[in-house]
Design a protein around this motif. Structure first.
Motif, mmCIF file in Angstrom:
data_model
loop_
_atom_site.group_PDB
_atom_site.id
_atom_site.type_symbol
_atom_site.label_atom_id
_atom_site.label_comp_id
_atom_site.label_asym_id
_atom_site.label_seq_id
_atom_site.Cartn_x
_atom_site.Cartn_y
_atom_site.Cartn_z
ATOM 1 N N VAL A 21 1.663 -4.812 0.018
ATOM 2 C CA VAL A 21 0.764 -5.572 -0.957
ATOM 3 C C VAL A 21 1.407 -6.737 -1.332
ATOM 4 N N ILE A 22 1.056 -7.835 -0.767
ATOM 5 C CA ILE A 22 1.498 -9.217 -1.399
ATOM 6 C C ILE A 22 0.246 -9.786 -2.312
ATOM 7 N N ARG A 23 0.649 -10.214 -3.598
ATOM 8 C CA ARG A 23 -0.104 -10.885 -4.286
ATOM 9 C C ARG A 23 0.394 -12.253 -4.599
ATOM 10 N N TYR A 24 -0.423 -13.335 -4.680
ATOM 11 C CA TYR A 24 0.007 -14.672 -4.846
ATOM 12 C C TYR A 24 1.538 -14.999 -4.254
ATOM 13 N N GLY A 25 1.812 -14.257 -3.045
ATOM 14 C CA GLY A 25 3.173 -14.720 -2.450
ATOM 15 C C GLY A 25 4.144 -13.880 -2.987
ATOM 16 N N ARG A 26 3.839 -12.865 -3.691
ATOM 17 C CA ARG A 26 4.835 -12.077 -4.383
ATOM 18 C C ARG A 26 4.724 -10.541 -3.780
ATOM 19 N N LEU A 27 5.815 -9.794 -3.400
ATOM 20 C CA LEU A 27 5.789 -8.278 -2.851
ATOM 21 C C LEU A 27 5.263 -7.403 -4.170
ATOM 22 N N ALA A 28 4.234 -6.877 -4.040
ATOM 23 C CA ALA A 28 3.668 -6.294 -5.354
ATOM 24 C C ALA A 28 3.704 -4.537 -5.155
ATOM 25 N N ALA A 29 3.862 -4.099 -3.897
ATOM 26 C CA ALA A 29 3.985 -2.756 -3.578
ATOM 27 C C ALA A 29 4.332 -2.662 -2.243
ATOM 28 N N ALA A 30 5.078 -1.413 -1.873
ATOM 29 C CA ALA A 30 5.556 -1.278 -0.294
ATOM 30 C C ALA A 30 5.409 0.329 -0.297
ATOM 31 N N ALA A 31 5.135 0.646 1.172
ATOM 32 C CA ALA A 31 4.842 2.099 1.434
ATOM 33 C C ALA A 31 5.120 2.269 2.963
ATOM 34 N N THR A 32 5.558 3.547 3.349
ATOM 35 C CA THR A 32 5.688 3.730 4.894
ATOM 36 C C THR A 32 4.757 4.868 5.136
ATOM 37 N N VAL A 33 4.138 4.890 6.065
ATOM 38 C CA VAL A 33 3.098 6.121 6.624
ATOM 39 C C VAL A 33 3.588 6.569 8.146
ATOM 40 N N ALA A 34 4.086 7.817 7.983
ATOM 41 C CA ALA A 34 4.297 8.398 9.291
ATOM 42 C C ALA A 34 3.398 8.354 10.256
ATOM 43 N N ARG A 35 4.050 8.702 11.480
ATOM 44 C CA ARG A 35 3.105 8.586 12.715
ATOM 45 C C ARG A 35 2.143 10.009 12.650
ATOM 46 N N GLY A 36 0.957 9.711 12.788
ATOM 47 C CA GLY A 36 -0.111 10.760 12.941
ATOM 48 C C GLY A 36 -0.873 10.852 11.631
ATOM 49 N N ILE A 37 -0.302 10.260 10.619
ATOM 50 C CA ILE A 37 -1.210 10.141 9.231
ATOM 51 C C ILE A 37 -2.039 9.075 9.170
ATOM 52 N N ASP A 38 -3.152 9.549 8.767
ATOM 53 C CA ASP A 38 -4.175 8.328 8.498
ATOM 54 C C ASP A 38 -3.809 7.497 7.369
ATOM 55 N N PRO A 39 -3.547 6.093 7.649
ATOM 56 C CA PRO A 39 -3.046 5.271 6.911
ATOM 57 C C PRO A 39 -4.222 4.556 5.786
ATOM 58 N N ARG A 40 -5.251 5.048 6.108
ATOM 59 C CA ARG A 40 -6.304 4.431 4.938
ATOM 60 C C ARG A 40 -6.065 4.903 3.488
ATOM 61 N N PRO A 41 -5.931 6.282 3.421
ATOM 62 C CA PRO A 41 -5.573 6.646 1.923
ATOM 63 C C PRO A 41 -4.368 6.148 1.346
ATOM 64 N N TRP A 42 -3.387 5.674 2.003
ATOM 65 C CA TRP A 42 -1.959 5.415 1.690
ATOM 66 C C TRP A 42 -2.452 3.465 1.252
ATOM 67 N N VAL A 43 -3.336 3.054 1.922
ATOM 68 C CA VAL A 43 -3.675 1.667 1.634
ATOM 69 C C VAL A 43 -4.273 1.778 0.399
ATOM 70 N N ASP A 44 -5.329 2.628 -0.024
ATOM 71 C CA ASP A 44 -5.834 2.542 -1.280
ATOM 72 C C ASP A 44 -4.874 2.865 -2.600
ATOM 73 N N ALA A 45 -3.887 3.860 -2.005
ATOM 74 C CA ALA A 45 -2.881 4.438 -2.948
ATOM 75 C C ALA A 45 -1.929 3.043 -3.285
#
Length: 615
Positions: A505-529
Motif C-alpha cells: 500500500v503506497i500513500r503519497y509515494g510512501r510505503l504504508a503497509a506490506a504483506a505477502t499472500v501465499a499460493r492458492g490463497i484468495d488475495p482479496r481479503p488480504w488487500v482489504d486487511a
C-alpha cells in the motif's frame, strides 16, 4: 484502532523501525498461509547429503600448458560410503620424462595402448557431474583439468571444490603433523591406502583424510558444505566465533542491524535471507576492511522480518536515515538535498534551497548536492533568459543593468527595459521546462552544441551537453516523483516465485503497509486487511511529500517489475506524453521525430502496470 500520523523514522501505525511492525488484521484462519519454510540454500547442504568426487591426476610435468595428464583416479563418496571409482591411464603425445617415471612408475610402454585424452575426458566429466570435487592441493589438479577441457575443445565449467591441504592447514597442528603433505596426513588419519603417486591410490588415501577432517569439523559444529567453505577460508578466530550471532535470525526477507556492546547501531543492511546474509560477514567472502572492523566491534545482531523485498529496502533506508550508522556510506543524510527554486516575486529568479515550502515558488529537484543543482540550473539559464542577479527587484525602482544584458542573456528588468508582463513570458517558459516539456532547453542546447562543434570548441560543447542532460534528467525525475507523490492511495501486487503475491500500500509515494499472500490463497481479503491497517500519511509540499527520494524510486522500480498489477488506485497516476521523462529517454538518440500522441494518459484501471508518456 487509532490510526495516527507517523513521523520520519517510523513505519506502520506508530511502530519504531527498531521493532517488528504489526501485520495486517488477518482473514479467517482457514485463509492464513502457512509459515515460510527456509530453502535448502538458506539451511545449508548437510555434508552427509553431498556427493563428493575425490580425484587425483598424474601428469608429465608441473605446467598445465606444456605437460599432459597420464592418469585419472577418482572415488565417488556420499555419506561416508564409497559409491563408485574411476581409474584409467591416458596416452600422452610425448614421451614421459625419466624423473616422472621414477616418481610414479608410469612408463611409455604402459601408455602405448591407453585411450587418448579425447576419449577419457568425456567419461570423467560425466562421472563428476553434479558432485563437489575434492583434491589435495586442488589448484594443481584443477588447472590440468581446465587445460584438458580447453585442449579437447570443451567449455570450461566452474567446479565447486574443496582442498584437503587447505582444510588441514586450518585444522591440523604442527604437533600432530610436521607438514600437510598427503603422506603425512594419511599416517595421521590412519588411511587404509598408502599414497604412492598413482592416481587411484592417492585418491583413496585422500578420501580417508577428508573423512578425518570432517570428523574434526563436526566436533566444532561445522556440519554443512557452506560451513566448510567458510571454515577453510582465511578468517580470524575472533571473526569466526561471532558466527553464532546469526543463528537465531530469520531466514526470509528483512533488515539486520549490527550493534556494539552499548547498543549503538553500527551498520544496517537488508537481504532476501537475513540469516544467510549475516553469516557471510563472518567468512572470507566479506573482503571489505571496514566491514571487518565493524564485525570486530559488533556484539549483537538484531533483525526485523519483512513481508517482501520492497519492505526490507524501505525499512533499511529509514533505519539508516534515523540512526546514521558509522559503517553505512549511503543514504545516511537524505535531508542534505538541494532544490532549485523559481522564486515568487515580480521578477522571479533561480535560487538554491534545502527545503520545499508551501509557497507559490516552482521547485526542481531534489539534487544530491550543490554541484548537480548548479549544473542543471545553468542548463535552464542557457535556454531561458532569466535574470541571474540576486535580491528582489521592484518594477518601480530601477538600477543599472549588468553585462549579461549587453550579451543578450538577460532582458534587463532591473533598468526597466523589460516589463513585468514581458518578463512573465520568460518565467512561463522556464516553469514549463521545469514542470512539463523541456523541449526549449533541449533545442537551445543542441543548436549551441552544433555551433561550438563547427568551431572545434569541443570542450565547451561538452559542457553545454552536460548542463542540458543534468536539467532534463532532473526534470524527468521530479515529474515521475510528483506523479507518484500525488496519488492518495495505490495498492500494488507483484507475483512471487512461489506463485503467490507481494502486496504494498503506497500513500503519497510512501510505503504504508506490506504483506505477502501465499499460493492458492484468495488475495482479496488480504488487500482489504492491509489497506485497513496501513499507516495514515499526511502529505507535505513538493515532489516528495511524504517519503525520501530513494524510497519513492525503490517503490517505482517495484511497481515497474515484471508482472506488477495495480489492484486499487485512488486518484490518478499520470504524466503528460510530452514530458521530461520522454525527453530524457531520447537523450542518447538523434533528434526525435515528432509523433502525435494523446496529451495525457492515465493509470486508473487495475491490470498490468503501464506508465504513460513512453512506450
Amino acid at each position: 484502532m487509532d490510526a495516527r500520523t507517523v513521523g520520519p523514522g517510523h513505519y506502520g501505525r506508530g511502530v519504531s523501525l527498531d521493532q517488528a511492525a504489526p501485520r495486517p488484521a488477518l482473514p479467517p484462519p482457514d485463509a492464513v498461509p502457512a509459515g515460510r519454510q527456509g530453502s535448502f540454500d538458506e539451511l545449508g547442504r548437510l555434508l552427509r547429503d553431498v556427493t563428493f568426487v575425490v580425484f587425483d591426476l598424474e601428469t608429465t610435468g608441473t605446467g598445465p600448458t606444456t605437460a599432459e595428464i597420464t592418469e585419472f583416479g577418482a572415488v565417488k563418496v556420499r555419506g561416508g560410503e564409497v559409491v563408485a571409482e574411476f581409474a584409467t591411464l591416458v596416452r600422452a603425445s610425448t614421451g614421459i620424462p625419466p624423473l616422472i617415471t621414477v616418481l610414479t612408475g608410469i612408463t611409455d610402454a604402459m601408455l602405448a595402448t591407453a585411450p587418448p585424452l579425447a576419449e577419457v575426458l568425456p567419461a570423467f566429466l560425466e562421472f563428476i557431474q553434479g558432485t563437489v570435487l575434492v583434491a589435495h592441493n586442488a589448484g594443481f589438479d584443477l588447472s590440468f583439468l581446465k587445460a584438458a577441457c580447453e585442449r579437447v575443445g570443451y567449455p570450461v565449467p566452474t567446479w565447486e571444490h574443496l582442498d584437503t591441504a587447505r582444510l588441514a592447514r586450518r585444522i591440523v597442528t604442527r604437533d600432530e603433523s610436521p607438514n600437510n603433505k598427503l603422506s603425512s596426513l594419511a599416517r595421521l588419519f590412519r588411511a587404509r591406502t598408502e599414497p604412492c603417486h598413482r592416481a587411484l591410490a592417492d585418491a583413496r588415501a585422500t578420501v580417508d583424510v577428508l573423512h578425518g577432517l570432517f570428523e574434526r569439523l563436526g566436533n566444532l559444529g561445522v556440519t554443512t558444505l557452506e560451513d566448510v567453505h567458510a571454515y577453510s577460508a582465511r578468517v580470524s578466530p575472533a571473526q569466526r566465533r561471532k558466527r553464532v550471532l546469526a543463528d537465531d535470525l530469520p531466514t526470509g526477507p528483512g533488515v539486520y542491524i549490527f550493534r556494539d556492546a552499548t547498543g549503538r547501531v553500527l551498520y544496517v543492511g537488508k537481504s532476501a535471507s537475513v540469516r544467510a546474509r549475516v553469516r557471510t560477514y563472518f567468512t572470507a567472502s566479506e573482503t571489505r576492511s571496514r566491514m571487518a572492523e565493524m564485525v570486530a566491534a559488533a556484539e549483537r545482531v538484531d533483525a526485523i522480518a519483512c513481508a517482501h523485498a520492497l519492505e526490507a529496502e524501505v525499512r533499511e533506508l529509514r533505519l539508516i536515515a534515523e540512526h546514521k550508522p558509522p559503517y553505512n556510506r549511503r543514504s545516511r543524510f537524505p535531508e542534505r538535498v538541494v532544490f532549485l527554486r523559481l522564486t515568487d516575486e515580480p521578477f522571479p529568479r533561480l535560487s538554491k534551497v534545502r527545503q520545499v515550502r508551501a509557497d507559490a515558488g516552482t521547485y526542481l529537484g531534489p539534487f544530491g548536492g550543490v554541484g548537480g543543482a548548479e549544473l542543471a540550473g545553468d542548463g535552464l539559464l542557457d535556454a531561458v533568459a532569466l535574470r541571474r542577479c540576486g535580491g528582489r527587484l521592484s518594477p518601480r525602482v530601477t538600477s543599472p543593468a549588468c553585462a549579461l544584458a549587453d550579451l543578450g542573456k538577460c532582458g534587463a528588468p532591473c533598468d526597466g527595459r523589460q516589463s513585468v508582463e514581458s518578463y512573465g513570458d520568460v518565467v512561463a517558459a522556464a516553469r514549463e521546462a521545469m514542470t512539463g516539456d523541456p523541449a526549449l532547453v533541449v533545442a537551445a542546447a543542441r543548436a549551441r552544441i552544433a555551433g561550438l562543434a563547427e568551431q572545434t570548441r569541443f570542450e565547451e560543447a561538452a559542457l553545454v551537453r552536460d548542463r542540458m542532460v543534468a536539467f532534463v534528467r532532473a526534470a524527468a525525475r521530479q515529474q515521475r516523483l510528483t506523479a507518484l507523490g500525488a496519488v492518495p492511495e495505490l495498492v500494488g501486487a507483484v507475483p512471487t516465485a512461489e506463485r503467490g503475491w507481494d502486496l504494498s500500500v503506497i500513500r503519497y509515494g510512501r510505503l504504508a503497509a506490506a504483506a505477502t499472500v501465499a499460493r492458492g490463497i484468495d488475495p482479496r481479503p488480504w488487500v482489504d486487511a492491509v489497506v485497513a491497517t496501513a499507516e495514515t500519511v499526511r502529505p507535505g509540499p513538493g515532489p516528495t511529500p511524504a517519503a525520501t527520494v530513494e524510497e519513492m524510486e525503490r517503490i517505482e522500480r517495484w511497481l515497474g517489475s515484471s508482472g506488477a498489477r495495480l489492484v486499487q488506485l485512488t486518484g490518478t497516476w499520470a504524466w503528460p506524453a510530452a514530458s521530461a521523462h520522454r525527453a530524457a529517454a531520447e537523450l542518447p538518440q538523434p533528434p526525435p521525430v515528432e509523433r502525435r500522441e494523446p496529451a495525457e494518459r492515465t493509470l486508473h484501471q487495475p491490470g498490468v502496470l503501464r506508465r504513460s508518456g513512453h512506450s
